[in-house]
Design an enzyme around this catalytic site. Structure first.
Site, PDB file in Angstrom:
ATOM      1  CG  ASP A  31      -1.546   1.260   1.575  1.00  0.00           C
ATOM      2  OD1 ASP A  31      -2.227   1.787   0.683  1.00  0.00           O
ATOM      3  OD2 ASP A  31      -1.375   1.766   2.701  1.00  0.00           O
ATOM      4  CG  ASP A  52      -1.622   7.761   0.336  1.00  0.00           C
ATOM      5  OD1 ASP A  52      -2.449   7.640  -0.587  1.00  0.00           O
ATOM      6  OD2 ASP A  52      -0.629   8.491   0.271  1.00  0.00           O
TER       7      ASP A  52
HETATM    8  C1  XBP Z   1      -5.276   6.295   0.781  1.00  0.00           C
HETATM    9  C2  XBP Z   1      -6.447   6.983   0.180  1.00  0.00           C
HETATM   10  C3  XBP Z   1      -6.211   8.082  -0.822  1.00  0.00           C
HETATM   11  C4  XBP Z   1      -5.471   9.247  -0.157  1.00  0.00           C
HETATM   12  C5  XBP Z   1      -5.621  10.518  -0.958  1.00  0.00           C
HETATM   13  O1  XBP Z   1      -4.757   5.472  -0.225  1.00  0.00           O
HETATM   14  O2  XBP Z   1      -7.569   6.624   0.488  1.00  0.00           O
HETATM   15  O3  XBP Z   1      -7.484   8.507  -1.267  1.00  0.00           O
HETATM   16  O4  XBP Z   1      -6.080   9.491   1.111  1.00  0.00           O
HETATM   17  O5  XBP Z   1      -5.129  10.315  -2.271  1.00  0.00           O
HETATM   18  P1  XBP Z   1      -3.919   4.097   0.138  1.00  0.00           P
HETATM   19  P2  XBP Z   1      -6.045  10.783  -3.501  1.00  0.00           P
HETATM   20  O6  XBP Z   1      -4.710   2.973  -0.520  1.00  0.00           O
HETATM   21  O7  XBP Z   1      -2.557   4.311  -0.477  1.00  0.00           O
HETATM   22  O8  XBP Z   1      -3.841   3.956   1.645  1.00  0.00           O
HETATM   23  O9  XBP Z   1      -6.512  12.174  -3.190  1.00  0.00           O
HETATM   24  O10 XBP Z   1      -5.130  10.712  -4.714  1.00  0.00           O
HETATM   25  O11 XBP Z   1      -7.159   9.775  -3.544  1.00  0.00           O
HETATM   26 MG    MG Z   2      -2.991   3.202   3.261  1.00  0.00          MG
END
Ligand code: XBP
Ligand code: MG
Length: 254
Positions: free
Chosen positions: A10, A12
């Site tokens: 993953d 974020d």
């Molecule tokens: C986390 C998310 C993303 C980010 C924001 O992604 O839910 O929406 O919060 O990025 P991950 P965007 O699966 O990597 O934990 O604004 O590009 O959606």
């Molecule tokens: Mg994440």
């Protein structure tokens, strides 16, 4: 029992604390740039993270917190434009060096590469955000470390739906049983485990209190030799940081 063939990361919250240090300030900068009197606090953002996808999060915020808000044109078009602006502010924050990788991430990536372990990414965030983060933390060549980068709108249903992991497995021609996922959130756990993958959780400040039932192990971080992780749930044996040996043990035993 099949051997571990690939690690799917993953982004974020897992590779870096991008939510706190990147996405949240970028959203607030975009609101200000659009003349909106919206400001998301850290606490409110922790709640809004239940909705994955930045554009979806904006629409959710309008529905739940500003139901009387009416943009000049179509709400969906407005959300797309606002989200694009946020993504631009996010790229600037990443380029400023504001978002370092979390402990153990670079070390594990390099160990995996040296061992010939296949690598991929399965994320809800936008591809441009993945590109920016990897380029500014590991160098532009780092994008090639990942056989597949499954990001954002490449699938219709975002996490917690399993679609993004199914997409990555299909592209890699691997079965879920061949892989292990590394995630930070319950939405990520539900997505990865929903696709049949064993999942290592490395919590962050927004996800620490979430329910990680079904995870192979729950840690406070991936750890480094000098800065051991704390095991919040599960059994790491004698390991004090996440390396290939521990991932292979978890893949075999959990
Ligand atoms: C986390 C998310 C993303 C980010 C924001 O992604 O839910 O929406 O919060 O990025 P991950 P965007 O699966 O990597 O934990 O604004 O590009 O959606
Ligand atoms: Mg994440």
């Amino acid at each position: 029992m099949t051997e571990l063939k690939a690690i799917i990361f993953d982004v974020d919250g897992t590779l870096a604390d991008t939510e706190r240090d990147g996405h949240l300030p970028a959203f607030n900068q975009a609101f200000a740039a659009h003349g909106l009197d919206w400001h998301w606090s850290n606490q409110l953002y922790g709640e809004l993270l239940a909705v994955t996808g930045g554009r979806e999060r904006i629409l959710h915020y309008v529905r739940e917190y500003c139901p009387d808000f009416r943009p000049a044109g179509e709400l969906d078009a407005f959300a797309r434009e606002l989200h694009a602006s946020k993504t631009s502010f996010y790229a600037s924050l990443v380029a400023s060096g504001a978002i370092p990788l979390r402990p153990g991430v670079e070390r594990l990536l390099r160990e995996a590469r040296d061992a010939g372990m296949r690598l991929a990414i399965a994320t809800t965030t936008s591809m441009s955000n993945v590109d920016a983060l990897l380029t500014y933390t590991l160098g532009v060549h780092a994008l090639d470390w990942f056989e597949v980068i499954g990001a954002g709108d490449v699938v219709a249903a975002k996490k917690p739906a399993p679609d993004i992991y199914h997409h990555v497995l299909e592209k890699m021609q691997l079965a879920a049983q061949d892989c292990i996922a590394i995630e930070d959130s319950r939405n990520g756990l539900l997505s990865a485990s929903g696709a049949g993958l064993k999942t290592v959780i490395s919590v962050d400040e927004y996800t620490r209190a979430q329910d990680f039932t079904g995870a192979a192990i729950v840690l406070d971080q991936l750890g480094e030799p000098q800065t051991p992780f704390t095991v919040l749930a599960g059994d790491a044996g004698a390991a004090t940081f996440v390396d290939l040996a521990l991932l292979r043990k978890l893949h075999r035993d959990c």
